[in-house]
Write a protein that holds these residues in place. Structure first.
Motif, PDB file in Angstrom:
ATOM      1  N   GLN A   1      19.355  -3.637  13.806  1.00  0.00           N
ATOM      2  CA  GLN A   1      19.150  -2.351  13.130  1.00  0.00           C
ATOM      3  C   GLN A   1      17.695  -1.927  13.273  1.00  0.00           C
ATOM      4  OE1 GLN A   1      20.364  -2.348   9.041  1.00  0.00           O
ATOM      5  NE2 GLN A   1      19.254  -0.483   8.597  1.00  0.00           N
ATOM      6  N   GLN A   2      17.484  -0.656  13.507  1.00  0.00           N
ATOM      7  CA  GLN A   2      16.129  -0.120  13.671  1.00  0.00           C
ATOM      8  C   GLN A   2      15.371  -0.183  12.342  1.00  0.00           C
ATOM      9  OE1 GLN A   2      15.607   4.162  14.201  1.00  0.00           O
ATOM     10  NE2 GLN A   2      14.116   3.719  15.810  1.00  0.00           N
ATOM     11  N   ARG A   3      14.155  -0.724  12.417  1.00  0.00           N
ATOM     12  CA  ARG A   3      13.281  -0.735  11.246  1.00  0.00           C
ATOM     13  C   ARG A   3      12.268   0.381  11.412  1.00  0.00           C
ATOM     14  NH1 ARG A   3      12.505  -7.159  11.701  1.00  0.00           N
ATOM     15  NH2 ARG A   3      12.121  -6.467  13.801  1.00  0.00           N
ATOM     16  N   LYS A   4      12.098   1.160  10.353  1.00  0.00           N
ATOM     17  CA  LYS A   4      11.106   2.233  10.342  1.00  0.00           C
ATOM     18  C   LYS A   4      10.095   1.894   9.262  1.00  0.00           C
ATOM     19  CE  LYS A   4      14.419   5.791  11.694  1.00  0.00           C
ATOM     20  NZ  LYS A   4      15.035   7.054  11.248  1.00  0.00           N
ATOM     21  N   VAL A   5       8.886   1.598   9.704  1.00  0.00           N
ATOM     22  CA  VAL A   5       7.856   1.093   8.792  1.00  0.00           C
ATOM     23  C   VAL A   5       6.589   1.909   8.960  1.00  0.00           C
ATOM     24  CG1 VAL A   5       6.468  -0.924   8.160  1.00  0.00           C
ATOM     25  CG2 VAL A   5       8.798  -1.239   9.020  1.00  0.00           C
ATOM     26  N   ALA A   6       6.014   2.323   7.840  1.00  0.00           N
ATOM     27  CA  ALA A   6       4.709   2.991   7.851  1.00  0.00           C
ATOM     28  C   ALA A   6       3.784   2.182   6.951  1.00  0.00           C
ATOM     29  CB  ALA A   6       4.821   4.427   7.369  1.00  0.00           C
ATOM     30  N   PHE A   7       2.768   1.595   7.549  1.00  0.00           N
ATOM     31  CA  PHE A   7       1.776   0.826   6.808  1.00  0.00           C
ATOM     32  C   PHE A   7       0.530   1.686   6.677  1.00  0.00           C
ATOM     33  CE2 PHE A   7      -1.864  -2.276   7.273  1.00  0.00           C
ATOM     34  CZ  PHE A   7      -1.910  -2.588   5.929  1.00  0.00           C
ATOM     35  N   ILE A   8       0.175   2.037   5.444  1.00  0.00           N
ATOM     36  CA  ILE A   8      -1.054   2.790   5.188  1.00  0.00           C
ATOM     37  C   ILE A   8      -2.180   1.764   5.144  1.00  0.00           C
ATOM     38  CG2 ILE A   8      -2.259   4.361   3.622  1.00  0.00           C
ATOM     39  CD1 ILE A   8       0.322   5.525   4.876  1.00  0.00           C
ATOM     40  N   HIS A   9      -2.962   1.734   6.202  1.00  0.00           N
ATOM     41  CA  HIS A   9      -4.004   0.728   6.391  1.00  0.00           C
ATOM     42  C   HIS A   9      -5.306   1.213   5.754  1.00  0.00           C
ATOM     43  CE1 HIS A   9      -6.317  -1.920   9.538  1.00  0.00           C
ATOM     44  NE2 HIS A   9      -6.768  -2.073   8.316  1.00  0.00           N
ATOM     45  N   ILE A  10      -5.563   0.730   4.559  1.00  0.00           N
ATOM     46  CA  ILE A  10      -6.802   1.066   3.844  1.00  0.00           C
ATOM     47  C   ILE A  10      -7.881   0.097   4.310  1.00  0.00           C
ATOM     48  CG2 ILE A  10      -7.888   1.202   1.571  1.00  0.00           C
ATOM     49  CD1 ILE A  10      -5.045   1.811   0.450  1.00  0.00           C
ATOM     50  N   HIS A  11      -9.055   0.628   4.609  1.00  0.00           N
ATOM     51  CA  HIS A  11     -10.170  -0.191   5.085  1.00  0.00           C
ATOM     52  C   HIS A  11     -10.450  -1.376   4.171  1.00  0.00           C
ATOM     53  CE1 HIS A  11     -11.466   2.737   8.114  1.00  0.00           C
ATOM     54  NE2 HIS A  11     -11.201   3.652   7.214  1.00  0.00           N
ATOM     55  N   ARG A  12     -10.694  -2.517   4.769  1.00  0.00           N
ATOM     56  CA  ARG A  12     -11.144  -3.747   4.109  1.00  0.00           C
ATOM     57  C   ARG A  12     -10.128  -4.307   3.112  1.00  0.00           C
ATOM     58  NH1 ARG A  12     -13.208  -5.584   7.654  1.00  0.00           N
ATOM     59  NH2 ARG A  12     -14.032  -7.226   6.348  1.00  0.00           N
ATOM     60  N   THR A  13      -8.849  -4.226   3.474  1.00  0.00           N
ATOM     61  CA  THR A  13      -7.801  -4.788   2.627  1.00  0.00           C
ATOM     62  C   THR A  13      -6.919  -5.784   3.393  1.00  0.00           C
ATOM     63  OG1 THR A  13      -6.276  -2.969   3.108  1.00  0.00           O
ATOM     64  CG2 THR A  13      -7.686  -2.739   1.144  1.00  0.00           C
ATOM     65  N   GLY A  14      -7.417  -6.297   4.510  1.00  0.00           N
ATOM     66  CA  GLY A  14      -6.626  -7.227   5.311  1.00  0.00           C
ATOM     67  C   GLY A  14      -5.640  -6.538   6.234  1.00  0.00           C
TER      68      GLY A  14
ATOM     69  N   LEU B   1     -12.498   6.281   2.319  1.00  0.00           N
ATOM     70  CA  LEU B   1     -12.474   6.844   0.979  1.00  0.00           C
ATOM     71  C   LEU B   1     -12.805   5.746  -0.019  1.00  0.00           C
ATOM     72  CD1 LEU B   1      -9.132   8.843   1.276  1.00  0.00           C
ATOM     73  CD2 LEU B   1     -11.453   9.746   1.500  1.00  0.00           C
ATOM     74  N   PHE B   2     -13.621   6.077  -1.011  1.00  0.00           N
ATOM     75  CA  PHE B   2     -13.941   5.093  -2.038  1.00  0.00           C
ATOM     76  C   PHE B   2     -12.684   4.681  -2.792  1.00  0.00           C
ATOM     77  CE2 PHE B   2     -18.238   6.686  -1.416  1.00  0.00           C
ATOM     78  CZ  PHE B   2     -18.960   5.499  -1.432  1.00  0.00           C
ATOM     79  N   ASN B   3     -11.883   5.642  -3.185  1.00  0.00           N
ATOM     80  CA  ASN B   3     -10.693   5.348  -3.977  1.00  0.00           C
ATOM     81  C   ASN B   3      -9.483   5.153  -3.084  1.00  0.00           C
ATOM     82  OD1 ASN B   3     -11.314   5.552  -7.001  1.00  0.00           O
ATOM     83  ND2 ASN B   3     -12.418   7.278  -6.109  1.00  0.00           N
ATOM     84  N   GLN B   4      -8.905   3.968  -3.170  1.00  0.00           N
ATOM     85  CA  GLN B   4      -7.736   3.650  -2.365  1.00  0.00           C
ATOM     86  C   GLN B   4      -6.541   4.512  -2.749  1.00  0.00           C
ATOM     87  OE1 GLN B   4      -7.991  -1.007  -1.958  1.00  0.00           O
ATOM     88  NE2 GLN B   4      -9.035  -0.291  -3.804  1.00  0.00           N
ATOM     89  N   VAL B   5      -6.471   4.885  -3.998  1.00  0.00           N
ATOM     90  CA  VAL B   5      -5.370   5.729  -4.460  1.00  0.00           C
ATOM     91  C   VAL B   5      -5.349   7.061  -3.699  1.00  0.00           C
ATOM     92  CG1 VAL B   5      -6.529   6.858  -6.418  1.00  0.00           C
ATOM     93  CG2 VAL B   5      -4.094   6.381  -6.552  1.00  0.00           C
TER      94      VAL B   5
ATOM     95  N   ARG C   1     -14.028  -4.864  -2.293  1.00  0.00           N
ATOM     96  CA  ARG C   1     -13.762  -4.068  -1.098  1.00  0.00           C
ATOM     97  C   ARG C   1     -15.021  -3.381  -0.581  1.00  0.00           C
ATOM     98  NH1 ARG C   1     -12.034   1.447  -0.979  1.00  0.00           N
ATOM     99  NH2 ARG C   1     -11.388   1.975   1.118  1.00  0.00           N
ATOM    100  N   ILE C   2     -15.787  -2.755  -1.472  1.00  0.00           N
ATOM    101  CA  ILE C   2     -17.009  -2.060  -1.053  1.00  0.00           C
ATOM    102  C   ILE C   2     -18.038  -3.066  -0.546  1.00  0.00           C
ATOM    103  CG2 ILE C   2     -18.917  -0.567  -1.800  1.00  0.00           C
ATOM    104  CD1 ILE C   2     -16.161   0.865  -1.588  1.00  0.00           C
TER     105      ILE C   2
ATOM    106  N   SER D   1       1.426  -0.385   1.427  1.00  0.00           N
ATOM    107  CA  SER D   1      -0.016  -0.505   1.601  1.00  0.00           C
ATOM    108  C   SER D   1      -0.511  -1.721   0.834  1.00  0.00           C
ATOM    109  CB  SER D   1      -0.726   0.759   1.106  1.00  0.00           C
ATOM    110  OG  SER D   1      -2.071   0.753   1.532  1.00  0.00           O
ATOM    111  N   MET D   2      -1.764  -2.048   1.053  1.00  0.00           N
ATOM    112  CA  MET D   2      -2.444  -3.148   0.369  1.00  0.00           C
ATOM    113  C   MET D   2      -3.693  -2.565  -0.275  1.00  0.00           C
ATOM    114  SD  MET D   2      -2.477  -6.666   0.074  1.00  0.00           S
ATOM    115  CE  MET D   2      -1.391  -7.223   1.376  1.00  0.00           C
ATOM    116  N   VAL D   3      -3.937  -2.894  -1.545  1.00  0.00           N
ATOM    117  CA  VAL D   3      -5.162  -2.469  -2.224  1.00  0.00           C
ATOM    118  C   VAL D   3      -5.976  -3.706  -2.596  1.00  0.00           C
ATOM    119  CG1 VAL D   3      -4.192  -0.298  -3.097  1.00  0.00           C
ATOM    120  CG2 VAL D   3      -4.069  -2.367  -4.514  1.00  0.00           C
ATOM    121  N   ARG D   4      -7.260  -3.470  -2.870  1.00  0.00           N
ATOM    122  CA  ARG D   4      -8.191  -4.575  -3.147  1.00  0.00           C
ATOM    123  C   ARG D   4      -9.123  -4.172  -4.278  1.00  0.00           C
ATOM    124  NH1 ARG D   4     -11.903  -7.228   1.671  1.00  0.00           N
ATOM    125  NH2 ARG D   4     -12.597  -9.079   0.527  1.00  0.00           N
TER     126      ARG D   4
END
Length: 186
Positions: free
Chosen positions: A3-16, A104-108, A67-68, A59-62
């Motif tokens: 089955q096709q997987r459709k994945v969107a990873f929001i890659h926030i800087h410095r969160t692995g 962006l400073f705020n990951q949100v 993070r900064i 996504s991943m947050v830190r």
């Protein structure tokens, strides 16, 4: 046929995210669609015509202070001219508006959808990195042998040790939305 997987990873800087992106692409099957970029959620549809509401978005947050500091140490490790931490913060504040939010400073702010748009299905925490990466890959039925550490600049001590009262308060002010939304503390 898988089955096709459709994945969107929001890659926030410095969160692995470099590691997560690499793992997603390693486990990708020919018919999967994997979107993984330093991209805001509200830009996915504009950047990727194939994106729609059927995608699993995560996504991943830190912790913002960690993070900064991680961002600062990475930049300093590559810089010809070194700066102190307050000067660095001033520079990225200026860059934040000039570069239209590539950092962006705020990951949100990366995770804010357009009006009535889809929000992330899951937001993981860097503080639970190995567990959460395994959890998302298991959910996506993507086999994994080990989690490498890519683009890791390793803090030489606890992030708190790098901060003065002034810099702690500055990051608190700049990252207030994250602190409130994700309930982080110094």
């Amino acid at each position: 046929m898988t089955q096709q997987r459709k994945v969107a990873f929001i890659h926030i800087h410095r969160t692995g995210g470099s590691t997560i992106s690499s793992l997603l692409h390693q486990a990708k099957q020919p018919n999967d669609i994997i979107l993984s970029q330093h991209c805001r959620l509200n830009c996915l549809a504009k950047c990727y015509p194939e994106y729609n509401d059927s995608f699993f978005v995560f996504s991943m947050v830190r912790n913002p202070w960690e993070r900064i500091m991680s961002w600062y140490l990475l930049v300093q490790s590559r810089a010809q001219t070194k700066t102190d931490f307050i000067t660095f913060i001033d520079l990225i504040q200026a860059e934040e508006s000039r570069l239209c939010g590539s950092f962006l400073f705020n990951q949100v702010d990366y995770l804010t959808p357009e009006a009535n748009g889809k929000i992330a299905n899951q937001i993981y925490r860097y503080e639970n990195y190995e567990h959460d990466v395994k959890a998302v890959l298991e959910y996506l039925e993507m086999p994994i042998n080990e989690i490498p550490k890519l683009n890791n600049n390793r803090l030489t001590s606890a992030y708190r040790d790098y901060y003065s009262t002034a810099t702690k308060n500055l990051v608190s002010r700049l990252c207030e939305k994250d602190i409130d939304e994700f309930k982080y503390s110094f």
